[in-house]
Design a protein around this motif. Structure first.
Motif, short mmCIF file in Angstrom:
data_model
loop_
_atom_site.label_atom_id
_atom_site.label_comp_id
_atom_site.label_asym_id
_atom_site.label_seq_id
_atom_site.Cartn_x
_atom_site.Cartn_y
_atom_site.Cartn_z
N LYS A 59 150.86 49.24 48.25
CA LYS A 59 151.38 50.55 48.66
C LYS A 59 150.29 51.36 49.37
O LYS A 59 150.55 51.99 50.40
N LEU A 60 149.06 51.32 48.85
CA LEU A 60 147.95 52.04 49.47
C LEU A 60 147.66 51.47 50.86
O LEU A 60 147.49 52.22 51.82
N GLU A 61 147.61 50.15 50.96
CA GLU A 61 147.35 49.54 52.27
C GLU A 61 148.40 49.95 53.29
O GLU A 61 148.08 50.29 54.42
N ALA A 62 149.66 49.95 52.89
CA ALA A 62 150.74 50.35 53.80
C ALA A 62 150.59 51.82 54.20
O ALA A 62 150.77 52.17 55.38
N ALA A 63 150.25 52.67 53.25
CA ALA A 63 150.08 54.10 53.56
C ALA A 63 148.92 54.31 54.53
O ALA A 63 149.00 55.13 55.45
N LEU A 64 147.85 53.58 54.33
CA LEU A 64 146.70 53.70 55.22
C LEU A 64 147.03 53.19 56.62
O LEU A 64 146.59 53.76 57.62
N ARG A 65 147.81 52.14 56.70
CA ARG A 65 148.20 51.57 58.01
C ARG A 65 148.98 52.58 58.84
O ARG A 65 148.98 52.52 60.06
N GLU A 66 149.65 53.54 58.19
CA GLU A 66 150.37 54.58 58.92
C GLU A 66 149.42 55.39 59.81
O GLU A 66 149.85 55.96 60.82
N LEU A 67 148.14 55.44 59.45
CA LEU A 67 147.16 56.18 60.24
C LEU A 67 146.93 55.54 61.61
O LEU A 67 146.46 56.20 62.53
#
Length: 176
Positions: A59-67
């Motif tokens: 979930k964190l990796e996906a949220a960071l990829r939004e950047l």
């Protein structure tokens, strides 16, 4: 169990980049452990280590990829367990001299010849106060194998400092 993520990022500098990263980390319950970030030549570059519950790492990796949609380039790596502590000494070097190409290469090569590992390197160029000429400054934290004779390393670094015409101070060595 927790996962350690190491994130490198680079993008055009603008207000709010660190906040965007920190907000996504917080939303996923991640803990911000270590970082080093700077504005360099109009770009914002950084590296950060976050720790998050293993179940929330994806979930964190996906949220960071939004950047990435906001213009940041990211690399996300899972951290590894720290290697077993060996017989190392921690040494710090402080260097200052007229800027010229090759200073980092020469110092790092000398350290490598002694099996030393650079654990932290910070450099900067600034204008000398009286002459206005560019000065190069470096602060280097080094892990030196216990088998390396401190006098031998110090002698090589002092010789190199003379050749490079820089001031180099080898700060106190401490056992780990």
């Amino acid at each position: 169990m927790n996962a350690s993520l190491v994130i490198t990022l680079i993008g055009t500098d603008r207000p709010g980049l660190v906040n965007a990263l920190a907000a996504r980390a917080a939303e996923c319950g991640a803990n911000w452990l270590e970082s080093s970030m700077a504005q360099l030549a109009g770009k914002f570059a950084g590296i950060v280590r976050l720790e998050v519950a293993e179940a929330d790492a994806g979930k964190l990796e996906a949220a960071l990829r939004e950047l990435e949609a906001e213009g940041l380039r990211l690399t996300i790596e899972r951290g590894a367990a720290a290697p077993a502590a060996g017989p190392w000494r921690t040494t710090k070097l402080a260097l200052v001299g007229h800027d010229r190409p090759g200073i980092v290469r020469e110092i790092s090569a000398a350290l490598a010849r002694h099996g030393a590992s650079i654990s932290k390197l910070e450099t900067a160029c600034e204008n000398a106060s009286f002459s206005g000429e560019p000065l190069f400054r470096a602060s280097i934290e080094v892990q030196v194998p216990a088998s390396v004779q401190p006098a031998a390393l110090k002698a090589e670094l002092e010789t190199l400092a003379n050749e490079l015409m820089v001031d180099l101070n080898l700060e106190g060595e401490s056992a780990d």
